[in-house]
Design a protein around this motif. Structure first.
Motif, short mmCIF file in Angstrom:
data_model
loop_
_atom_site.label_atom_id
_atom_site.label_comp_id
_atom_site.label_asym_id
_atom_site.label_seq_id
_atom_site.Cartn_x
_atom_site.Cartn_y
_atom_site.Cartn_z
N ALA A 291 0.80 -1.22 0.00
CA ALA A 291 0.00 0.00 0.00
C ALA A 291 0.84 1.28 0.00
O ALA A 291 0.57 2.19 -0.78
N PRO A 292 1.88 1.38 0.84
CA PRO A 292 2.63 2.65 0.87
C PRO A 292 3.29 2.96 -0.47
O PRO A 292 3.33 4.11 -0.91
N LEU A 293 3.80 1.93 -1.15
CA LEU A 293 4.45 2.14 -2.45
C LEU A 293 3.42 2.53 -3.49
O LEU A 293 3.60 3.48 -4.26
N ASN B 136 0.58 3.88 -3.06
CA ASN B 136 0.07 5.22 -2.75
C ASN B 136 1.03 6.29 -3.28
O ASN B 136 0.60 7.28 -3.88
N LEU B 137 2.32 6.07 -3.10
CA LEU B 137 3.31 7.04 -3.57
C LEU B 137 3.30 7.12 -5.10
O LEU B 137 3.33 8.22 -5.68
N GLN C 247 0.40 9.14 -6.13
CA GLN C 247 0.62 10.56 -5.88
C GLN C 247 1.41 11.19 -7.03
O GLN C 247 1.06 12.27 -7.50
N PHE C 248 2.46 10.51 -7.46
CA PHE C 248 3.27 11.05 -8.55
C PHE C 248 2.48 11.05 -9.85
O PHE C 248 2.57 11.97 -10.65
N ARG D 138 -0.54 11.47 -10.37
CA ARG D 138 -1.58 12.48 -10.44
C ARG D 138 -1.10 13.76 -11.12
O ARG D 138 -1.89 14.58 -11.57
N GLN E 192 6.35 5.35 -11.35
CA GLN E 192 6.97 4.20 -10.72
C GLN E 192 8.45 4.45 -10.46
O GLN E 192 8.95 4.18 -9.37
N MET F 29 9.92 7.26 -10.18
CA MET F 29 10.08 8.27 -9.15
C MET F 29 9.89 7.67 -7.77
O MET F 29 10.62 8.01 -6.82
N PHE G 236 10.47 4.60 -6.90
CA PHE G 236 11.64 3.80 -6.57
C PHE G 236 12.83 4.69 -6.23
O PHE G 236 13.67 4.32 -5.40
N VAL H 167 12.53 7.42 -4.57
CA VAL H 167 12.29 7.77 -3.17
C VAL H 167 12.73 6.63 -2.25
O VAL H 167 13.37 6.86 -1.23
N LEU H 168 12.40 5.38 -2.64
CA LEU H 168 12.79 4.24 -1.80
C LEU H 168 14.31 4.17 -1.67
O LEU H 168 14.82 3.72 -0.65
N MET I 131 15.77 13.82 -9.44
CA MET I 131 15.34 12.50 -9.92
C MET I 131 15.83 12.27 -11.33
O MET I 131 15.81 13.16 -12.17
N TYR J 251 2.64 22.27 -9.51
CA TYR J 251 1.53 21.36 -9.20
C TYR J 251 1.34 21.29 -7.69
O TYR J 251 0.22 21.36 -7.18
N PHE K 102 0.68 14.09 0.22
CA PHE K 102 1.79 13.84 -0.70
C PHE K 102 3.08 13.67 0.10
O PHE K 102 3.82 12.69 -0.06
N ALA L 201 3.04 10.49 1.98
CA ALA L 201 3.24 9.31 1.13
C ALA L 201 4.73 9.04 0.95
O ALA L 201 5.16 7.89 0.91
N ASP M 54 6.10 7.81 4.37
CA ASP M 54 5.51 6.49 4.62
C ASP M 54 6.18 5.42 3.78
O ASP M 54 6.60 4.39 4.30
N ALA M 55 6.25 5.67 2.48
CA ALA M 55 6.83 4.67 1.59
C ALA M 55 8.26 4.40 2.04
O ALA M 55 8.71 3.25 2.07
N HIS M 56 8.94 5.47 2.42
CA HIS M 56 10.34 5.31 2.76
C HIS M 56 10.54 4.56 4.07
O HIS M 56 11.46 3.75 4.20
N ILE N 29 8.52 0.58 3.90
CA ILE N 29 8.91 -0.47 2.96
C ILE N 29 10.34 -0.91 3.21
O ILE N 29 11.26 -0.12 3.17
N ARG O 63 11.12 -4.49 -9.49
CA ARG O 63 10.22 -4.26 -10.61
C ARG O 63 10.14 -5.48 -11.52
O ARG O 63 9.13 -5.73 -12.17
#
Lengths: 199, 199
Positions: free
Chosen positions: A6-8, A10-11, A14-15, A17, A27, A29, A31, A33-34, B18, B32, B44, B47, B50-52, B55, B90
């Motif tokens: 879910a957290p991935l 969701n991120l 967000q991007f 959008r 996707q 972007m 990754f 962040v991760l 990025m 944006y 945002f 997210a 959270d993702a960071h 995960i 991926r």
């Protein structure tokens, strides 16, 4: 595609959008962040909330500002008798890059567009009129985009200003410097012909 | 170009860092964010953190996971006797999309690449070897990218596994050579799985 995380997801959403960002880019972007360090990720998140909370509109010209007035309205070196009217804060930055303009700006935050339900009240025309009350302004330069909406907005505003005895001008139309005449469209070329000047 | 606004410039810089995001795109993305509502901007930013923070890597297969084990290693329906070795999380998602594979995965998080100073110790080969100790694994499918680095990694690992009496196979060259596994279409990937060969 789902990663069942879910957290991935969701991120990525967000991007995605953002205008012009497709699924693959979103996707990549996410990754990116991760792969950031904890500190970098926090800085990134903080940059978003910071930009969002600290940046307001200048109370005079509606340009972006991080205080009550933007840096152009604050400056005593700028000529307050000329206002250049643009649609977007990015247009201010574009004109500033020329280093040829020393007046002030007014940012409309859009253009009149009945198709999109944007009328004169939805953009910052009221705020522009309020600046013209004390007789300091002598000229208003319409620098809205050379599109149907931009033209309509320029015409609308110029009709409001004419009775006030303020000079209203419009950016010159013509062929862009450095471009190839062959690729100029017909409308631009006819405008360039119309507006030709003596050498 | 500078907007003379530190929070905005900082956000643009963050986006521009990025891979594949140029200055104009970064600028558009920052604008944006400025256009979001308070709640959306907070979501945002959240997210990202959270993702960071949520995960992690699965302690068995090194795939992305939001708990100790990823959803594939947790599943009792998956065949634990086959391990598909991929370079990137991926790639797991890409193979899962084929619905043709029921074994487990091992994510190397990279490929051997002396040019980039990435040797066998920099990727998750040790973790793969640790999974082979208890004789449950009968086959290892090398699904590294069909690039020089991916091939070298597949060869290196297959040489480590041969003495252990484990069958080592390689994705068939249904995958177009030189391309990225992530972008292969489902049919090509299924064919590649079907036609895997011994090395």
């Amino acid at each position: 595609m789902s990663y069942n995380l879910a957290p991935l997801q969701n991120l990525i959403d967000q991007f995605e959008r953002m205008q012009g960002i497709g699924h693959k880019t979103a996707q990549r972007m996410a990754f990116y962040v991760l792969g950031l360090s904890d500190e970098e990720a926090n800085n990134f998140a903080k940059a978003i909330t910071d930009a969002h909370t600290k940046i307001k509109q200048c109370s005079v010209c509606c340009n972006l500002a991080d205080s009550e007035l933007c840096h152009i309205c604050q400056s005593t070196a700028r000529d307050k008798s000329v206002i250049c009217v643009v649609e977007d804060p990015r247009d201010v930055a574009a004109i500033e890059r020329t280093h040829e303009y020393n007046g002030t700006y007014h940012v409309l935050h859009g253009a009149i567009s009945p198709m999109d339900n944007i009328g004169p009240d939805q953009i910052k025309i009221k705020e522009l009129m309020a600046r013209l009350n004390d007789d300091t302004v002598e000229e208003v330069i319409m620098a809205t985009n050379p599109t149907v909406e931009g033209e309509a907005t320029a015409m609308y505003i110029s009709r409001l200003l004419k009775p006030l005895g303020i000079t209203v001008s419009r950016l010159a139309y013509g062929v862009p410097v450095g471009a190839d005449l062959e690729y100029a469209d017909e409308v631009t070329l006819s405008r360039a012909l119309e507006g030709r000047s003596l050498i």
